[in-house]
Design an enzyme around this catalytic site. Structure first.
Site, PDB file in Angstrom:
ATOM      1  N   LYS A  43       0.748   6.875   8.972  1.00  5.23           N
ATOM      2  CA  LYS A  43       0.343   8.044   9.985  1.00  5.23           C
ATOM      3  C   LYS A  43      -0.118   7.512  11.241  1.00  5.23           C
ATOM      4  O   LYS A  43      -1.233   7.277  11.475  1.00  5.23           O
ATOM      5  CB  LYS A  43      -0.792   9.056   9.366  1.00  5.23           C
ATOM      6  CG  LYS A  43      -0.583   9.481   8.065  1.00  5.23           C
ATOM      7  CD  LYS A  43      -1.471  10.677   7.524  1.00  5.23           C
ATOM      8  CE  LYS A  43      -1.293  11.301   6.676  1.00  5.23           C
ATOM      9  NZ  LYS A  43      -2.492  12.069   6.020  1.00  5.23           N
TER      10      LYS A  43
ATOM     11  N   ASP B  70      -2.389  10.966  -4.565  1.00  7.96           N
ATOM     12  CA  ASP B  70      -2.895  12.248  -5.318  1.00  7.96           C
ATOM     13  C   ASP B  70      -3.949  13.257  -4.335  1.00  7.96           C
ATOM     14  O   ASP B  70      -4.111  12.900  -3.016  1.00  7.96           O
ATOM     15  CB  ASP B  70      -4.140  11.641  -6.225  1.00  7.96           C
ATOM     16  CG  ASP B  70      -5.302  11.131  -5.619  1.00  7.96           C
ATOM     17  OD1 ASP B  70      -5.140  10.116  -4.600  1.00  7.96           O
ATOM     18  OD2 ASP B  70      -6.286  11.605  -5.879  1.00  7.96           O
TER      19      ASP B  70
ATOM     20  N   GLU C 242       0.804  -1.282   0.137  1.00  2.00           N
ATOM     21  CA  GLU C 242      -0.029   0.045   0.090  1.00  2.00           C
ATOM     22  C   GLU C 242       0.743   1.367   0.032  1.00  2.00           C
ATOM     23  O   GLU C 242       1.981   1.194   0.581  1.00  2.00           O
ATOM     24  CB  GLU C 242      -1.089  -0.146   1.208  1.00  2.00           C
ATOM     25  CG  GLU C 242      -2.401  -0.246   1.167  1.00  2.00           C
ATOM     26  CD  GLU C 242      -3.168   0.728   0.322  1.00  2.00           C
ATOM     27  OE1 GLU C 242      -2.341   1.426  -0.784  1.00  2.00           O
ATOM     28  OE2 GLU C 242      -4.253   1.080   0.584  1.00  2.00           O
ATOM     29  N   ASP C 243       0.318   2.479  -0.551  1.00  2.00           N
ATOM     30  CA  ASP C 243       0.960   3.526  -0.445  1.00  2.00           C
ATOM     31  C   ASP C 243       0.787   4.220   0.881  1.00  2.00           C
ATOM     32  O   ASP C 243       1.771   4.606   1.418  1.00  2.00           O
ATOM     33  CB  ASP C 243       0.358   4.548  -1.334  1.00  2.00           C
ATOM     34  CG  ASP C 243      -1.167   4.730  -1.324  1.00  2.00           C
ATOM     35  OD1 ASP C 243      -1.743   4.130  -0.619  1.00  2.00           O
ATOM     36  OD2 ASP C 243      -1.669   5.665  -2.260  1.00  2.00           O
TER      37      ASP C 243
ATOM     38  N   PHE D 192      -1.904  16.282   5.197  1.00  2.00           N
ATOM     39  CA  PHE D 192      -1.990  15.673   3.983  1.00  2.00           C
ATOM     40  C   PHE D 192      -0.991  15.829   3.046  1.00  2.00           C
ATOM     41  O   PHE D 192      -0.356  16.948   2.793  1.00  2.00           O
ATOM     42  CB  PHE D 192      -3.457  16.390   3.323  1.00  2.00           C
ATOM     43  CG  PHE D 192      -3.820  15.888   2.246  1.00  2.00           C
ATOM     44  CD1 PHE D 192      -4.666  14.824   2.265  1.00  2.00           C
ATOM     45  CD2 PHE D 192      -3.473  16.261   1.053  1.00  2.00           C
ATOM     46  CE1 PHE D 192      -5.164  14.089   1.185  1.00  2.00           C
ATOM     47  CE2 PHE D 192      -4.107  15.585  -0.299  1.00  2.00           C
ATOM     48  CZ  PHE D 192      -4.809  14.640  -0.094  1.00  2.00           C
TER      49      PHE D 192
ATOM     50  N   ASP E  52      -3.591   5.393   6.812  1.00  2.00           N
ATOM     51  CA  ASP E  52      -4.090   6.523   7.746  1.00  2.00           C
ATOM     52  C   ASP E  52      -5.071   6.125   8.819  1.00  2.00           C
ATOM     53  O   ASP E  52      -4.368   5.622   9.905  1.00  2.00           O
ATOM     54  CB  ASP E  52      -4.848   7.532   6.746  1.00  2.00           C
ATOM     55  CG  ASP E  52      -5.454   8.840   7.217  1.00  2.00           C
ATOM     56  OD1 ASP E  52      -4.667   9.468   8.055  1.00  2.00           O
ATOM     57  OD2 ASP E  52      -6.436   9.234   6.933  1.00  2.00           O
TER      58      ASP E  52
HETATM   59  P1  5GP Z   1      -7.020   4.947   5.633  1.00  2.00           P
HETATM   60  O1  5GP Z   1      -7.676   6.167   6.704  1.00  2.00           O
HETATM   61  O2  5GP Z   1      -8.236   3.931   5.311  1.00  2.00           O
HETATM   62  O3  5GP Z   1      -6.203   4.293   6.073  1.00  2.00           O
HETATM   63  O4  5GP Z   1      -6.836   5.650   4.223  1.00  2.00           O
HETATM   64  C1  5GP Z   1      -7.807   5.646   3.141  1.00  2.00           C
HETATM   65  C2  5GP Z   1      -7.090   6.215   2.020  1.00  2.00           C
HETATM   66  O5  5GP Z   1      -6.997   7.698   2.262  1.00  2.00           O
HETATM   67  C3  5GP Z   1      -5.772   5.844   1.551  1.00  2.00           C
HETATM   68  O6  5GP Z   1      -5.797   4.720   1.044  1.00  2.00           O
HETATM   69  C4  5GP Z   1      -5.336   7.121   0.742  1.00  2.00           C
HETATM   70  O7  5GP Z   1      -5.921   6.879  -0.464  1.00  2.00           O
HETATM   71  C5  5GP Z   1      -6.004   8.248   1.399  1.00  2.00           C
HETATM   72  N1  5GP Z   1      -5.259   9.185   2.174  1.00  2.00           N
HETATM   73  C6  5GP Z   1      -4.932   9.092   3.599  1.00  2.00           C
HETATM   74  N2  5GP Z   1      -4.239   9.998   4.015  1.00  2.00           N
HETATM   75  C7  5GP Z   1      -3.646  10.533   2.904  1.00  2.00           C
HETATM   76  C8  5GP Z   1      -2.778  11.788   2.568  1.00  2.00           C
HETATM   77  O8  5GP Z   1      -2.062  12.462   3.308  1.00  2.00           O
HETATM   78  N3  5GP Z   1      -2.739  12.041   1.347  1.00  2.00           N
HETATM   79  C9  5GP Z   1      -3.281  11.349   0.152  1.00  2.00           C
HETATM   80  N4  5GP Z   1      -3.065  11.731  -1.177  1.00  2.00           N
HETATM   81  N5  5GP Z   1      -4.227  10.469   0.448  1.00  2.00           N
HETATM   82  C10 5GP Z   1      -4.464   9.998   1.642  1.00  2.00           C
HETATM   83 MG    MG Z   2      -4.664   4.158  -1.565  1.00  2.00          MG
END
Ligand code: 5GP
Ligand code: MG
Length: 179
Positions: free
Chosen positions: A134, A162, A102-103, A155, A106
């Site tokens: 994070k 993106d 995964e990239d 962010f 969050d």
């Molecule tokens: P989760 O909150 O489920 O861990 O993350 C959901 C999605 O939110 C990630 O896969 C990503 O696409 C997006 N996301 C969370 N934090 C960031 C951020 O700082 N920058 C960007 N571009 N996307 C984020």
């Molecule tokens: Mg993603």
């Protein structure tokens, strides 16, 4: 400061391409240590992780398979809101060593969904690689086996990440400039 503008928002340089590539090196070294003599299936989660996956894979010494998955969000029938389904996985996962790439993690909810669904396919093992974590934002109890870089709750864009579809192509990572 080096900045990029996406729509009407300004982002300032946060992690340089050199720092990023160093972190990729470190993750690859750990995988190379742990997957000697294995032939895992890498599952790269689209869209964000395509650049990280490409950089990471070219540093791996063991042979491995690659498949991509994408999460499709849609409104469920319940009022509880969005459900996420994995689409595109046409590999047989049962009995295989899986590495999810995964990239960013969050809240961790996305990764929790992914792990639940991949686990249902009965892999022999499953480990998680995320390039960005994070920790302050993560709400779910999930073991991230390999982490590239930990960042605070800002962010960020670039290196696959993106802002509303834009900014994925940068080699550096930028942070939203708030004033
Ligand atoms: P989760 O909150 O489920 O861990 O993350 C959901 C999605 O939110 C990630 O896969 C990503 O696409 C997006 N996301 C969370 N934090 C960031 C951020 O700082 N920058 C960007 N571009 N996307 C984020
Ligand atoms: Mg993603």
């Amino acid at each position: 400061m080096k900045t990029v503008t996406l729509y009407n928002k300004t982002f300032g340089l946060y992690l340089s391409a050199e720092q990023i590539q160093q972190a990729v090196d470190e993750v690859a070294a750990k995988l190379n240590r742990d997957y000697v003599d294995k032939q895992p299936l890498i599952i790269s989660i689209l869209n964000g992780s395509f650049i990280f996956t490409a950089d990471l894979m070219r540093r791996l010494d063991f042979t491995c398979y690659l498949s991509f998955m994408k999460l499709a969000s849609y409104r469920g029938l319940e009022s509880s809101g969005q459900l996420k389904m994995l689409v595109g996985l046409n590999e047989n996962v049962k009995g295989r060593d899986v590495i999810i790439v995964e990239d960013i993690v969050d809240s961790g909810l996305t990764m929790q969904h992914i792990v639940e669904q991949v686990n249902a396919l009965e892999p022999a093992s499953i480990r998680i690689v995320t390039f960005i974590h994070k920790p302050e934002a993560t709400k779910v109890d999930i073991k991230l086996d390999y982490i590239g870089i930990e960042v605070p709750n800002d962010f960020i864009v670039g290196y696959g990440l993106d802002y509303d579809g834009l900014g994925r192509q940068y080699s550096d990572i930028y942070k939203l400039v708030t004033d």
